[in-house]
Design a protein around this motif. Sequence first.
Motif, short mmCIF file in Angstrom:
data_model
loop_
_atom_site.label_atom_id
_atom_site.label_comp_id
_atom_site.label_asym_id
_atom_site.label_seq_id
_atom_site.Cartn_x
_atom_site.Cartn_y
_atom_site.Cartn_z
N SER A 116 0.84 -1.21 0.00
CA SER A 116 0.00 0.00 0.00
C SER A 116 0.87 1.25 0.00
N ASP A 165 -5.90 -1.02 -4.91
CA ASP A 165 -5.27 -1.66 -3.75
C ASP A 165 -6.24 -2.66 -3.14
N GLU A 166 -6.00 -3.94 -3.42
CA GLU A 166 -6.86 -5.04 -2.98
C GLU A 166 -8.34 -4.77 -3.28
MG LIG Z 1 -2.22 -2.67 2.10
#
Ligand SMILES: [Mg+2]
Lengths: 228, 402
Positions: free
Chosen positions: A51, A172-173
């Motif tokens: 991240s 991000d995910e």
């Molecule tokens: Mg992360």
Amino acid sequence: MILVMNIIELKGITKTYHIGDMAVDVLKGVDLSVETGELLAIMGESGGGKSTLMNIIGFLDSPSGGAYHFEDQDASHLTDNQLAHIRNQKIGFVFQQFNLLPRLSALDNVSLPLVYRGVERSQRTEIASEMLKRVGMADRMTHRPPELSGGQQQRVAIARALSGKPTIILADEPTGALDSQVSQEIMEIFLKLNQDQKITTVMVTHDPKVGQQCRRTVRMSDGRLAEV
Amino acid sequence: MMPFAEIVREALSSQAAAKQRTILALIGIVIGIGSVIALVTVGQMVQLTSLQQFQQMGTNIITVQRGWGDKGGGNAKQQGPSQHMTWGDAEDLKANVSGLEMVAPYTSTWGQPLYTDRPLDMPVMGVTRSFADINKLEVLKGRFISDLDGYSFFGVLGAGAAQKLAKLGVADPVGKTVFFKKRGFKIVGVLKRTAEGGMRPYEINPGMMIPVRTSYLFKRERNVNEIMARLAPNADRHLVIKAVKRYFKQRHPGMLTQVRSAEQLIAEMAKQSQLFTLLLGAIGSISLLVGGIGVMNVMLVAVTERRKEIGIRRALGAEQIDIQAQFLVESVILCLAGGLIGIALGVGAAYVLSKVNGWIFFVSGWGLALGVGVSSAIGVFFGYFPARQASRLNPILALRDE
Ligand SMILES: [Mg+2]
Ligand SMILES: Nc1ncnc2c1ncn2[C@@H]1O[C@H](COP(=O)(O)OP(=O)(O)OP(=O)(O)O)[C@@H](O)[C@H]1O
């Protein structure tokens, strides 16, 4: 139009957090190139700095060291307003927790990047509804996020990321909060956008099934990236 | 940067989600702006009323009344019934004090006038012809009381009194009969409305005027309530006032005499409105301070509660100034909402005060603009710090908020 080969060029990017007297080196020299039209998955253990890297790529955070070139331009020493401007014009974020504004309708959420660009209302609405159609949410435009399922919210979030016609989508995910079936539906949207419209996408994921569908995967370990 | 219209639209939509806390904070603004508006309006009304009144009557008027309390020595019983200004005092006044052009004594008579059997709740005064001259009363219909009316049962109605009769279905009261003290008074005239306040007795508009001699039929003593007098063109006001006081001291040694001039009255009114200004100004500024701090608190809480929103907006390309403008506009809108309610309440309070005190009701655009301006300024002042804090949040940390 200038043909840009590498949208992103990272060389020796480091990031150190200071907590009290302690210095934590999260990124220890990351090298990465992302080409136009690529679909890249970043994998790696939790807390490995994925991240952090995404935030640096997305101009939300600045590296402690190293060189970052975005569209062949040096991206260091930018002012806060310039960073905001680049985020607005070039980056489309998709977050694990969707991050929609709960008070706004799907349409207004998708319009938001255009608001900060000064696009007028009728044009915003036109673009936003087009984007919502593209992610299969044409029939939910006036719904607010709390009235939508997780998968639907993530579709709206993808539409929002697309509405500013960004150079790159940073996710991000994006499937991290969704069950496997919905995950696959969302993944298919990303794949389709990448194949049909050549939208450059960098995606962080823990899910090997998601990672396998990306054309290229890199792994983050010990603050460095390695090709898989 | 984001267009201003958009900022306002967003701010309005987040105000729609106002909480109890917000409303509480607004009370301070409401009271504060309300006081300021009432203050400004009252000041203007008093000024306008006295101006109009003096324009009509002139400033060369004095009134003489029995003063209250006594100068030490002697009590009310010793003073006895003769310690009043009498009809005789008034009659002899002009001959004994030089510099008076005209004298108009009047009496007040307690009682309930009736029309048929309906109570009219109007004061009744005994007057002479000179009363109309000094007070510059204008007749709308019929005539005023004449000195030739003697002991006759005639009445003249003020504009407010005529209105009361109109409500009872009497469109033209002239020629009708109003009963007072079991006697029928034939209405011979109706007056135009006069500006109230200042030197004029307040009873003129709402009251009925009857010949002063007739009024003495209902009294044991030939007392007068007040003597109004007009000064001769070149008379020295101070000398005349002194002479009047001396005159009454001779005739009623134990009695306090209050002589008031227009000049004095203007000074009194200025003092009164100064008191108002001070009082309302104090309430106003304290409430505005409390309200402003309340708004600041609401905004600080809003910034904390909406960290995530701020982070999202920043990620999507909002500049610091966009975030700052958003929260600042919200704070201004909050204060403006409170300010508008305050303006309405302040104008309402001023209206009530004007009715109670007989001032001309008047609201200036300037006063309203002041209210809007002050509330916006409070919004900017107390919203500035929270808005700046919001704009300086680190976007990543704000985004991580859950
Ligand atoms: Mg992360
Ligand atoms: N603002 C910060 N201050 C101090 N340390 C931080 C900060 N942000 C992140 N870190 C640390 O940096 C490391 C990497 O965090 P990051 O969120 O980038 O990991 P990640 O790879 O995305 O993990 P996950 O897969 O769980 O999302 C963690 O150890 C975290 O504690």
